[in-house]
Every structure is written in structure tokens, then in C-alpha cells.
Design a protein around this motif. Sequence first.
Motif, PDB file in Angstrom:
ATOM      1  N   LYS A 157      75.463  -3.202  55.053  1.00  0.00           N
ATOM      2  CA  LYS A 157      75.536  -3.805  56.283  1.00  0.00           C
ATOM      3  C   LYS A 157      74.463  -3.327  57.485  1.00  0.00           C
ATOM      4  CE  LYS A 157      79.023  -4.654  59.967  1.00  0.00           C
ATOM      5  NZ  LYS A 157      80.299  -4.589  60.599  1.00  0.00           N
ATOM      6  N   SER A 158      74.032  -2.081  57.142  1.00  0.00           N
ATOM      7  CA  SER A 158      73.125  -1.460  58.001  1.00  0.00           C
ATOM      8  C   SER A 158      71.854  -2.037  57.889  1.00  0.00           C
ATOM      9  CB  SER A 158      73.065   0.005  57.868  1.00  0.00           C
ATOM     10  OG  SER A 158      74.045   0.585  58.044  1.00  0.00           O
ATOM     11  N   ILE A 159      71.297  -2.222  56.593  1.00  0.00           N
ATOM     12  CA  ILE A 159      70.136  -2.956  56.380  1.00  0.00           C
ATOM     13  C   ILE A 159      69.954  -4.408  56.803  1.00  0.00           C
ATOM     14  CG2 ILE A 159      68.871  -3.876  54.366  1.00  0.00           C
ATOM     15  CD1 ILE A 159      70.178  -1.395  52.801  1.00  0.00           C
ATOM     16  N   GLU A 160      71.095  -5.039  56.753  1.00  0.00           N
ATOM     17  CA  GLU A 160      71.186  -6.526  57.348  1.00  0.00           C
ATOM     18  C   GLU A 160      70.784  -6.678  59.014  1.00  0.00           C
ATOM     19  OE1 GLU A 160      73.413 -10.866  56.842  1.00  0.00           O
ATOM     20  OE2 GLU A 160      74.018  -9.117  55.659  1.00  0.00           O
ATOM     21  N   PHE A 161      71.426  -5.652  59.441  1.00  0.00           N
ATOM     22  CA  PHE A 161      71.312  -5.448  60.820  1.00  0.00           C
ATOM     23  C   PHE A 161      69.703  -5.123  61.068  1.00  0.00           C
ATOM     24  CE2 PHE A 161      75.966  -5.251  61.810  1.00  0.00           C
ATOM     25  CZ  PHE A 161      75.912  -6.316  62.719  1.00  0.00           C
ATOM     26  N   LEU A 162      69.159  -4.269  60.548  1.00  0.00           N
ATOM     27  CA  LEU A 162      67.672  -3.574  60.870  1.00  0.00           C
ATOM     28  C   LEU A 162      66.784  -4.799  60.511  1.00  0.00           C
ATOM     29  CD1 LEU A 162      66.088  -1.514  61.288  1.00  0.00           C
ATOM     30  CD2 LEU A 162      65.726  -0.820  58.980  1.00  0.00           C
ATOM     31  N   ILE A 163      66.888  -5.533  59.327  1.00  0.00           N
ATOM     32  CA  ILE A 163      65.847  -6.459  59.124  1.00  0.00           C
ATOM     33  C   ILE A 163      66.029  -7.619  59.835  1.00  0.00           C
ATOM     34  CG2 ILE A 163      65.296  -8.135  57.200  1.00  0.00           C
ATOM     35  CD1 ILE A 163      65.826  -5.869  55.061  1.00  0.00           C
ATOM     36  N   LYS A 164      67.389  -8.336  60.203  1.00  0.00           N
ATOM     37  CA  LYS A 164      67.412  -9.389  60.928  1.00  0.00           C
ATOM     38  C   LYS A 164      66.949  -9.232  62.308  1.00  0.00           C
ATOM     39  CE  LYS A 164      70.774 -12.340  58.582  1.00  0.00           C
ATOM     40  NZ  LYS A 164      71.998 -13.039  58.753  1.00  0.00           N
ATOM     41  N   ASP A 165      67.247  -7.987  62.822  1.00  0.00           N
ATOM     42  CA  ASP A 165      66.821  -7.724  64.179  1.00  0.00           C
ATOM     43  C   ASP A 165      65.301  -7.595  64.425  1.00  0.00           C
ATOM     44  OD1 ASP A 165      69.446  -7.704  65.522  1.00  0.00           O
ATOM     45  OD2 ASP A 165      69.556  -5.541  65.309  1.00  0.00           O
ATOM     46  N   LYS A 209      69.460 -19.962  63.615  1.00  0.00           N
ATOM     47  CA  LYS A 209      68.981 -20.221  62.064  1.00  0.00           C
ATOM     48  C   LYS A 209      69.032 -18.823  61.207  1.00  0.00           C
ATOM     49  CE  LYS A 209      65.205 -22.139  59.385  1.00  0.00           C
ATOM     50  NZ  LYS A 209      63.882 -22.848  59.528  1.00  0.00           N
ATOM     51  N   ILE A 210      68.403 -17.729  61.853  1.00  0.00           N
ATOM     52  CA  ILE A 210      68.222 -16.613  61.173  1.00  0.00           C
ATOM     53  C   ILE A 210      69.566 -15.734  61.124  1.00  0.00           C
ATOM     54  CG2 ILE A 210      67.485 -14.180  61.601  1.00  0.00           C
ATOM     55  CD1 ILE A 210      64.703 -15.769  62.817  1.00  0.00           C
ATOM     56  N   ASN A 211      70.446 -16.075  62.057  1.00  0.00           N
ATOM     57  CA  ASN A 211      71.858 -15.400  61.989  1.00  0.00           C
ATOM     58  C   ASN A 211      72.763 -15.937  61.018  1.00  0.00           C
ATOM     59  OD1 ASN A 211      71.376 -13.836  64.291  1.00  0.00           O
ATOM     60  ND2 ASN A 211      72.284 -15.095  65.703  1.00  0.00           N
ATOM     61  N   GLN A 212      72.455 -17.230  60.731  1.00  0.00           N
ATOM     62  CA  GLN A 212      73.301 -17.792  59.695  1.00  0.00           C
ATOM     63  C   GLN A 212      72.592 -17.796  58.205  1.00  0.00           C
ATOM     64  OE1 GLN A 212      73.535 -21.794  61.485  1.00  0.00           O
ATOM     65  NE2 GLN A 212      75.236 -21.177  62.473  1.00  0.00           N
ATOM     66  N   MET A 213      71.430 -17.107  58.102  1.00  0.00           N
ATOM     67  CA  MET A 213      70.739 -17.043  56.782  1.00  0.00           C
ATOM     68  C   MET A 213      71.353 -15.855  56.078  1.00  0.00           C
ATOM     69  SD  MET A 213      66.768 -17.820  57.260  1.00  0.00           S
ATOM     70  CE  MET A 213      66.000 -19.191  57.502  1.00  0.00           C
ATOM     71  N   SER A 214      71.224 -16.032  54.710  1.00  0.00           N
ATOM     72  CA  SER A 214      71.555 -14.769  53.820  1.00  0.00           C
ATOM     73  C   SER A 214      70.368 -13.663  54.046  1.00  0.00           C
ATOM     74  CB  SER A 214      71.625 -15.191  52.494  1.00  0.00           C
ATOM     75  OG  SER A 214      70.464 -15.498  52.072  1.00  0.00           O
ATOM     76  N   LEU A 215      70.788 -12.656  53.742  1.00  0.00           N
ATOM     77  CA  LEU A 215      69.513 -11.516  53.932  1.00  0.00           C
ATOM     78  C   LEU A 215      68.443 -11.811  53.268  1.00  0.00           C
ATOM     79  CD1 LEU A 215      68.776  -9.095  55.182  1.00  0.00           C
ATOM     80  CD2 LEU A 215      69.876  -7.606  53.369  1.00  0.00           C
ATOM     81  N   ILE A 230      64.442 -12.404  54.302  1.00  0.00           N
ATOM     82  CA  ILE A 230      63.404 -11.528  53.600  1.00  0.00           C
ATOM     83  C   ILE A 230      62.305 -12.644  52.818  1.00  0.00           C
ATOM     84  CG2 ILE A 230      62.654  -9.721  52.066  1.00  0.00           C
ATOM     85  CD1 ILE A 230      65.583  -8.601  52.435  1.00  0.00           C
ATOM     86  N   ASP A 231      62.936 -13.402  52.134  1.00  0.00           N
ATOM     87  CA  ASP A 231      61.770 -14.404  51.555  1.00  0.00           C
ATOM     88  C   ASP A 231      61.002 -15.248  52.496  1.00  0.00           C
ATOM     89  OD1 ASP A 231      62.369 -13.544  48.988  1.00  0.00           O
ATOM     90  OD2 ASP A 231      64.025 -15.089  48.590  1.00  0.00           O
ATOM     91  N   ASN A 232      61.640 -15.558  53.564  1.00  0.00           N
ATOM     92  CA  ASN A 232      61.018 -16.421  54.533  1.00  0.00           C
ATOM     93  C   ASN A 232      60.071 -15.934  55.618  1.00  0.00           C
ATOM     94  OD1 ASN A 232      62.019 -18.586  53.017  1.00  0.00           O
ATOM     95  ND2 ASN A 232      63.732 -19.214  54.420  1.00  0.00           N
ATOM     96  N   TYR A 233      60.533 -14.729  56.025  1.00  0.00           N
ATOM     97  CA  TYR A 233      59.895 -14.146  57.215  1.00  0.00           C
ATOM     98  C   TYR A 233      58.947 -12.823  56.990  1.00  0.00           C
ATOM     99  CZ  TYR A 233      62.608 -17.491  59.824  1.00  0.00           C
ATOM    100  OH  TYR A 233      63.314 -18.638  60.302  1.00  0.00           O
ATOM    101  N   LEU A 234      59.228 -12.088  55.720  1.00  0.00           N
ATOM    102  CA  LEU A 234      58.540 -10.914  55.685  1.00  0.00           C
ATOM    103  C   LEU A 234      57.321 -11.061  54.839  1.00  0.00           C
ATOM    104  CD1 LEU A 234      61.220  -8.161  55.571  1.00  0.00           C
ATOM    105  CD2 LEU A 234      60.088  -8.820  57.354  1.00  0.00           C
TER     106      LEU A 234
END
Length: 234
Positions: free
Chosen positions: A139-147, A159-165, A169-173
Motif C-alpha cells: 500500500k505504501s508503494i502505491e501511494f509513493l509512486i502515484k503521488d 485518471k491516475i487515481n483510477q489506474m492500477s499501479l 508505472i508502465d505509462n508514466y515512468l
Amino acid sequence: MKYNVFQENAKSITDEKTLINSPMTCPHCFRQMKPDHIETVIVHYEQRSRLTRKVAILKCTYSDCLKPIMRYYEEDSAGIVGGLPADYRELPLSYSKEVKTDLPKNIQELSPDFVNNYKETLLAKEYCLNELIGMGYRKSIEFLIKDFVLKTNQAENLKINQMSLKTVIDNYLTANEKLQTLGLACAYLGNDFTHYERRNLDKDIEDLERFLRLLVSYISNELTFAEADIFVNP
């Protein structure tokens, strides 16, 4: 040193008696009652400031409980003038373990939710709640990457909030291959600790912790570089 509360100056008894004998919820049976007072013990005294810290030993009044309870408080008698009562303040009394982190300041500012979840996960580790640790890290990882992604993509917040982790990662990193690899490693292994059947039996919670520490470091470095870039190229 023991101290009988009922031998104290009459003008200060009222406040102290109210403090330690007021109705409360028993921390053992969780029922409200007015506790019995057994005795009060002085645990610390500052002569210069006339500050006294005490522990009142109380007892639950329910016959099927009768367990001891403690109240920790301090008495400030330095301000007594003309017979005015001392100032009594209840202090927190807890046996919970404390966890300290060395998370970079820019990570704390970026994602308070990550920090809170990460600290709670470390607390679960302190109490050997092993089945919760992996899920907490995930859960921590998801908050860190999405934020981190949202910091430069605010327009796509919903859009990002509703995406899977993994999709985030695939689309934005994609601009940072090492960061993307670390993100995926953390996500894959984190998922492994939340599912019924584990797939990566050659990895354990220590591997996830190593990946997460490096992920935090990389994101912190990216934030620091962005700050330096703004400074050099305003």
C-alpha cells in the motif's frame, strides 16, 4: 517515595481528586466506571521549577475485572500564590513501541500518506505481525509512486487515481528506466505478499524492503534534481 493524595493541602486536593477519580473507561474491560484510588507515587520532582510528576494507581470497580489502572500526570506548584490550587495536567501513558524513520524531507512533503502507511508497517514489524508487513509495504508503494507521478501530471489526477499501479508505472515512468524497473519490482513483490498463493518463492520480505529503500532514494534524487534544475534554469 509514596505520597498519600488525601494528606495534601486542602485547596489542591479538589483538582487532583477530580483528575484521578473522574469517570473513565477501563482499558481492560472497556466499561465506564469511577475507579477506586489505591495510592499515588511521586516518580519525578524538579526542585527549581517545583514540577512534580506522579502516577496514580487505580482499580476498576467491576467485580469481574478489578484490574489495576494507572494515570500519569504532573503538578505545577510554582505558580501557587495566595492559596491558589496547583495546576494538574494528565500526561500520556503508553507502552506502544515507537518507530523512527530516516525518510528524506522531500519524500515526506511529497506523500504524507506514504509516510503514514510506511510507519504503520514498521510498527507492525516491531510487533511481529508478519502477515501484515508485506501488505503494508504494498500500500505504501502505491501511494509513493502515484503521488510522485501526480506531482507532474495534476491535470490527469482522476485518471491516475483510477489506474492500477502497474499501469501507472508502465505509462508514466518510461523516462527513467531504472526507476520504472524498481517500481515494477516493488509492485510485483508487494502483490506477492497480498495474494493467496505466492509466486516468487525465491524472494522474501527483506528483498521487498531493499527494493523499497532504493525506490525511495531514486524518487528523492529525482525530486532533488528537479529542484536544482529550477534553480539553474528558472
